[in-house]
Design an enzyme around this catalytic site. Sequence first.
Site, PDB file in Angstrom:
ATOM      1  CG  HIS A  12      -0.892  -0.194   2.691  1.00  0.00           C
ATOM      2  ND1 HIS A  12      -0.837  -0.754   4.100  1.00  0.00           N
ATOM      3  CD2 HIS A  12       0.308   0.247   2.877  1.00  0.00           C
ATOM      4  CE1 HIS A  12      -0.301  -0.934   4.544  1.00  0.00           C
ATOM      5  NE2 HIS A  12       0.647  -0.046   4.110  1.00  0.00           N
ATOM      6  CG  HIS A  59       1.047   4.170   7.257  1.00  0.00           C
ATOM      7  ND1 HIS A  59      -0.272   4.038   6.717  1.00  0.00           N
ATOM      8  CD2 HIS A  59       2.096   3.317   7.267  1.00  0.00           C
ATOM      9  CE1 HIS A  59       0.415   2.413   5.995  1.00  0.00           C
ATOM     10  NE2 HIS A  59       2.174   2.704   5.965  1.00  0.00           N
ATOM     11  CG  HIS A 193       8.451  -1.417   3.034  1.00  0.00           C
ATOM     12  ND1 HIS A 193       7.595  -2.793   3.386  1.00  0.00           N
ATOM     13  CD2 HIS A 193       7.817  -0.745   3.120  1.00  0.00           C
ATOM     14  CE1 HIS A 193       6.840  -1.507   4.224  1.00  0.00           C
ATOM     15  NE2 HIS A 193       7.131  -0.602   4.060  1.00  0.00           N
ATOM     16  CD  GLU A 240       3.999  -1.322   6.744  1.00  0.00           C
ATOM     17  OE1 GLU A 240       3.895  -0.944   6.558  1.00  0.00           O
ATOM     18  OE2 GLU A 240       3.704  -2.236   5.035  1.00  0.00           O
TER      19      GLU A 240
END
Lengths: 284, 131
Positions: A12, A59, A193, A240
Site C-alpha cells: 500500500h 501510519h 522494505h 507489515e
Amino acid sequence: MARITAGVTTSHVPAIGAALDNGRSHDAYWAPVFAGFEFSKRWIAASRPDVVLLVYNDHATAFSLEIIPTFAIGCAERFQPADEGWGPRPVPVVEGHPELAAHIAQSVIQSDFDLTIVNKMDVDHGLTVPLSLMFGQPAAWPCRVIPFAVNVVQYPPPSGNRCYQLGKALRAAIEAFDQDLNVQVWGTGGMSHQLQGPRAGLINTEFDRRFMDRIVADPVALAMLPHVEYLREAGSEGVELVMWLVMRGALQADARELYRFYHVPASNTALGHMILENPPAARR
Amino acid sequence: MALEKPYADIPGTTIFDAEQARRGYHLNMFCMSLMKSDARDRFRADQRRYLDEWPMSEEQKLAVLARNYNAMISLGGNIYFLAKLFATDGKSFQYAAALMTGLSQEGYQQMMVAGGRSPDGNRFIGEKPNG
C-alpha cells in the site's frame, strides 16, 4: 448467510496513490505497477464483492502515540480519506458496513480476540491505495469496506500466528452473519522494505517470493516466523507482512492462488500482490 | 529483567520499540502536530519558538532543526511521525531515505531501480557490507 469468497493482498505504498492522483500512472516508472493490476481489476469487476474487510495499518494518522490499539475494527457508517499532511487524497468516501462490523466485533471478542471498536476514524493511504489499485478511479467505491487496523508502527506488532488465528475467528464470525453477502478479506502492506536508517532501501526478493509461495501452501508454518526474521530479512517495515496472515486465516486451507504480481521498486518498496480464491463450493 | 531485543544486532536499523517510543514521545507528538496546516505555518515562521512549546530534549530540538533524521531516530523518532516533518518541507519518503543512507538522491534512486539494497552482508552488525 455471508460467505468469504476470496482474499486479496497488496502493498500500500503512498507514492502509488500520489502517482494515480496526479495523473502519472502512465509514466515509464509507474506503468508496470498499474499494468500488474489489470487482471485484478477485471477479476474484481466480475466477482463483485458486497463487502471488503480490509486489513491495513494506520501510519500515524488516525492513531498517534496517544492510543495504539493492536487490532481495531471500524464500525462507522463511513470513513473520510485522511489529510496526511498533503491534503486528503481525491478519492471517494469509504462506506462502511456497520451491521456486519458490529456483528464481527461481538463475535470475535467472544472468541478471545480483544478488538478495539472504532466508531469515528479517518483512513489513510494504507486503506485507500489498495482500493485504488483494485478499483481504479471510480466516482464511488463499488462495495462497502470494513477497515481493520493492525498496529505495526510501535513494536511489537501482533505475532504472525496471532494474525493467522484472528483470520480464522473473522471467518467464523462472517460465516455466521445472517445476510447473503459476498465478502472478501484483504491483507495489505509489505513486501520487503525499510524506510529508516542507514539500511534504508533493503529489498529481499528471495524472501518475498518464498513468502508468497508459503502463504498459499504452508501458512501454518509461515505463521510461526518470528518478528526478528521479518525485520532482518525483509526490513524494519517488512514486518507489515503479518497482516497478510489475517487474510490467509480467513480463507480455507485449500484456497487456491489465482493471480500473483511482484515488482521492484515502487518507491522504496517491493510491491507484492496476490489473489486467492476459496474452493467453488465455499463461493457458491 | 530487561526486555529481550533479538533485533539489536541488525545493522543500520533502529526498531521503534517500547523504549524508543518512550524516549521519543514528545518528538513524535510534535511531528504529529504538523498534520494541521496552521501548525505547519507557525512552525515554518519560527521553528525554534514552535519547538520550544514542546517538552523535548535540547538534543531532539537540534536534530529537528538540522533535519538530521538518523539522529532523530536514535532519539526516539519514528519514521511515520517524522514523515510529517519532511512533508512540511515538501519532501518525500524517498528523499528522507536517501538522506539517511548517506547516498545522493540520484544514487539512492538508482539503487532502488536496480533492485534495492541486498540483504547479503546487511543482516548482522559486523558483517562485511555487500552493496
